[in-house]
Design a protein around this motif. Structure first.
Motif, PDB file in Angstrom:
ATOM      1  N   THR A 154     -14.627 -63.829 -61.633  1.00  0.00           N
ATOM      2  CA  THR A 154     -13.514 -64.625 -62.225  1.00  0.00           C
ATOM      3  C   THR A 154     -12.475 -63.604 -63.011  1.00  0.00           C
ATOM      4  OG1 THR A 154     -15.158 -64.739 -64.226  1.00  0.00           O
ATOM      5  CG2 THR A 154     -15.116 -66.396 -62.462  1.00  0.00           C
ATOM      6  N   VAL A 180      -6.650 -69.485 -56.918  1.00  0.00           N
ATOM      7  CA  VAL A 180      -7.158 -70.764 -57.672  1.00  0.00           C
ATOM      8  C   VAL A 180      -7.255 -70.352 -59.225  1.00  0.00           C
ATOM      9  CG1 VAL A 180      -8.831 -72.476 -57.648  1.00  0.00           C
ATOM     10  CG2 VAL A 180      -8.291 -71.438 -55.497  1.00  0.00           C
ATOM     11  N   VAL A 182      -8.767 -71.941 -62.615  1.00  0.00           N
ATOM     12  CA  VAL A 182      -9.653 -73.106 -63.121  1.00  0.00           C
ATOM     13  C   VAL A 182      -9.525 -72.967 -64.754  1.00  0.00           C
ATOM     14  CG1 VAL A 182     -12.042 -73.572 -63.347  1.00  0.00           C
ATOM     15  CG2 VAL A 182     -11.030 -72.737 -61.136  1.00  0.00           C
ATOM     16  N   HIS A 183      -9.261 -74.351 -65.443  1.00  0.00           N
ATOM     17  CA  HIS A 183      -9.392 -74.103 -66.791  1.00  0.00           C
ATOM     18  C   HIS A 183     -10.681 -74.311 -67.381  1.00  0.00           C
ATOM     19  CE1 HIS A 183      -8.314 -75.872 -70.949  1.00  0.00           C
ATOM     20  NE2 HIS A 183      -7.968 -74.861 -70.959  1.00  0.00           N
ATOM     21  N   GLU A 210     -10.067 -66.088 -58.066  1.00  0.00           N
ATOM     22  CA  GLU A 210     -10.203 -67.119 -58.703  1.00  0.00           C
ATOM     23  C   GLU A 210      -9.817 -66.596 -60.127  1.00  0.00           C
ATOM     24  OE1 GLU A 210     -13.823 -69.735 -60.985  1.00  0.00           O
ATOM     25  OE2 GLU A 210     -14.226 -69.204 -58.980  1.00  0.00           O
ATOM     26  N   ARG A 212      -9.252 -67.598 -64.314  1.00  0.00           N
ATOM     27  CA  ARG A 212      -9.843 -68.485 -65.229  1.00  0.00           C
ATOM     28  C   ARG A 212      -8.865 -68.622 -66.623  1.00  0.00           C
ATOM     29  NH1 ARG A 212     -15.418 -69.788 -65.287  1.00  0.00           N
ATOM     30  NH2 ARG A 212     -15.904 -70.279 -63.076  1.00  0.00           N
ATOM     31  N   ALA A 238      -8.406 -77.733 -62.323  1.00  0.00           N
ATOM     32  CA  ALA A 238      -8.022 -76.510 -61.569  1.00  0.00           C
ATOM     33  C   ALA A 238      -7.013 -76.863 -60.640  1.00  0.00           C
ATOM     34  CB  ALA A 238      -9.250 -76.039 -60.553  1.00  0.00           C
ATOM     35  N   THR A 256      -4.256 -80.495 -56.804  1.00  0.00           N
ATOM     36  CA  THR A 256      -4.709 -80.289 -58.336  1.00  0.00           C
ATOM     37  C   THR A 256      -5.919 -81.155 -58.489  1.00  0.00           C
ATOM     38  OG1 THR A 256      -2.406 -79.943 -58.844  1.00  0.00           O
ATOM     39  CG2 THR A 256      -4.017 -81.036 -60.851  1.00  0.00           C
ATOM     40  N   LEU A 270     -12.880 -79.485 -55.647  1.00  0.00           N
ATOM     41  CA  LEU A 270     -12.192 -78.224 -55.615  1.00  0.00           C
ATOM     42  C   LEU A 270     -12.482 -77.546 -54.082  1.00  0.00           C
ATOM     43  CD1 LEU A 270     -10.680 -76.164 -57.074  1.00  0.00           C
ATOM     44  CD2 LEU A 270     -12.302 -75.368 -58.081  1.00  0.00           C
TER      45      LEU A 270
END
Length: 383
Positions: A154, A180, A182-183, A210, A212, A238, A256, A270
């Motif tokens: 990440t 991508v 991702v929150h 990815e 974050r 995400a 989304t 996802l």
């Protein structure tokens, strides 16, 4: 290496393309060791380790083809061949390049990998990346060419707004990978910190980077992505980022995901969106097109059947060339004989011109005219 630029063509569905940086001390040695081990284990059929200059000169299928030249900064060229699903052959080339010393952040050795199968690529096939590179965290081959990003882990978004927007622009315009974001709705535990890309099929896993966002970055990340890429960052969700320019079939809402649980469980929705995005047509960037062309036209590692076909083709070519040389030799001999005969007619056979008994020779009856006619017959094969 060529700069990225968009293309009117798209990546063929038979191809797998990757580009990154190796930050370790011996990148080529890492490749050699992995290929030797996989060949010994029967995972691959064969491989070659080539000097790039010699490889360009000795291209088997297309001799002296400039498109097969990996370029002046290439360090090494590797080829490997293996089979998937029993009988489908995959061919792949990996080239390593000297660092771009003009850039301050150009660390390590750049590598470009192009693989192509005899059929449309399936994400569950082995990853070409781990055919050449060892699938170990201890070998740092998996850095993106965009600084600060790495596969198989990440990557936290920059906290500074300007840095964040700059990174978003870079990944959309320069990277070959799928990105991508991702929150994290709340700080995850150790299981949630593992990359969700680890759940992807092997061939897709090494095509995804990815990012974050921390819990407090929800607003700043949402603003930056809206401004730069026209997508939104849902809190605790995400989004799969588009390329720039945006490819056909991309819809921000479609890619989304509103909620992603970072608890070590498989984020099915996802993963489905990532695989759907990977199946969309992708513009073939200029340097990616060069890598694919080099794979197709600069290939050396032939199978026994291909070697036989190639040998038969070379025999035919040599026979045709010998035929052409023989015909040229015969035509030159005929021309020389005609010239000698014309000279003999004009000189009486001893090389000394003889005046005509009827007075000065007409221009058409001169030795020079006879020679001109003889050579004219040689130039016109119908005479």
């Amino acid at each position: 290496m060529a700069k990225n630029s968009s293309s009117s063509t798209t990546v063929p569905d038979t191809a797998w393309l990757g580009r990154g940086r190796h930050l370790g001390p011996e990148p080529e040695q890492d490749v050699r060791r992995n290929l030797i081990a996989l060949k010994a284990a029967g995972v691959i059929d064969d491989f070659l380790d080539l000097d790039p200059v010699e490889a360009a000169r000795s291209t088997v299928l297309h001799p002296r083809d400039e498109s097969a030249d990996p370029g002046p900064t290439a360090r090494r060229l590797f080829e490997a061949r293996w089979r998937v699903t029993g009988d489908i052959t995959v061919r792949a080339q990996l080239a390593t390049y000297e660092p771009e010393t003009r850039r301050k952040d150009a660390e390590g050795v750049t590598w470009v990998l192009a693989a192509e199968a005899e059929r449309a690529w399936h994400p569950h096939w082995p990853s070409p990346a781990t055919i050449f590179w060892p699938d170990s965290d201890r070998v740092a081959w998996d850095h993106d060419t965009v600084p600060g990003l790495r596969l198989r882990t990440t990557n936290h978004l920059p906290k500074d707004d300007d840095e964040l927007r700059h990174r978003l622009r870079d990944v959309a315009r320069q990277s070959w990978y799928i990105h991508v974001v991702v929150h994290e709705a709340m700080t995850p535990d150790a299981r949630g910190q593992q990359p969700v890309s680890a759940f992807l099929p092997p061939s897709l896993r090494h095509r995804v980077v990815e990012h974050r966002g921390t819990p407090e970055q929800a607003q700043i990340a949402d603003f930056a992505m809206k401004k730069e890429l026209n997508v939104r960052m849902p809190r605790g969700g995400a989004v799969v980022l588009p390329m720039s320019p945006q490819g056909p079939g991309y819809d921000a809402e479609r890619f989304t995901v509103r909620s992603v649980f970072l608890d070590g469980s498989e984020p099915t929705e996802l993963l489905d969106r990532i695989q759907e995005f990977a199946a969309l047509p992708r513009p073939l960037l200029a340097d990616a097109e060069q890598a694919l062309t080099r794979l197709r036209r600069g290939w050396h590692l032939l199978t026994p059947d291909e070697e036989l076909v190639h040998a038969q083709s070379m025999v035919t070519r040599y026979a045709e060339a010998l035929d052409a040389m023989t015909n040229s030799r015969d035509r030159y001999r005929e021309a020389a004989e005609a010239a000698q005969a014309a000279l003999a007619d004009g000189t009486g056979g001893d090389g000394v011109p003889r005046p005509s008994a009827q007075g000065p020779a007409k221009p058409d009856g001169s030795p020079l005219s006879a020679l001109t006619k003889a050579f004219g017959r040689f130039r016109d094969p119908n005479k």
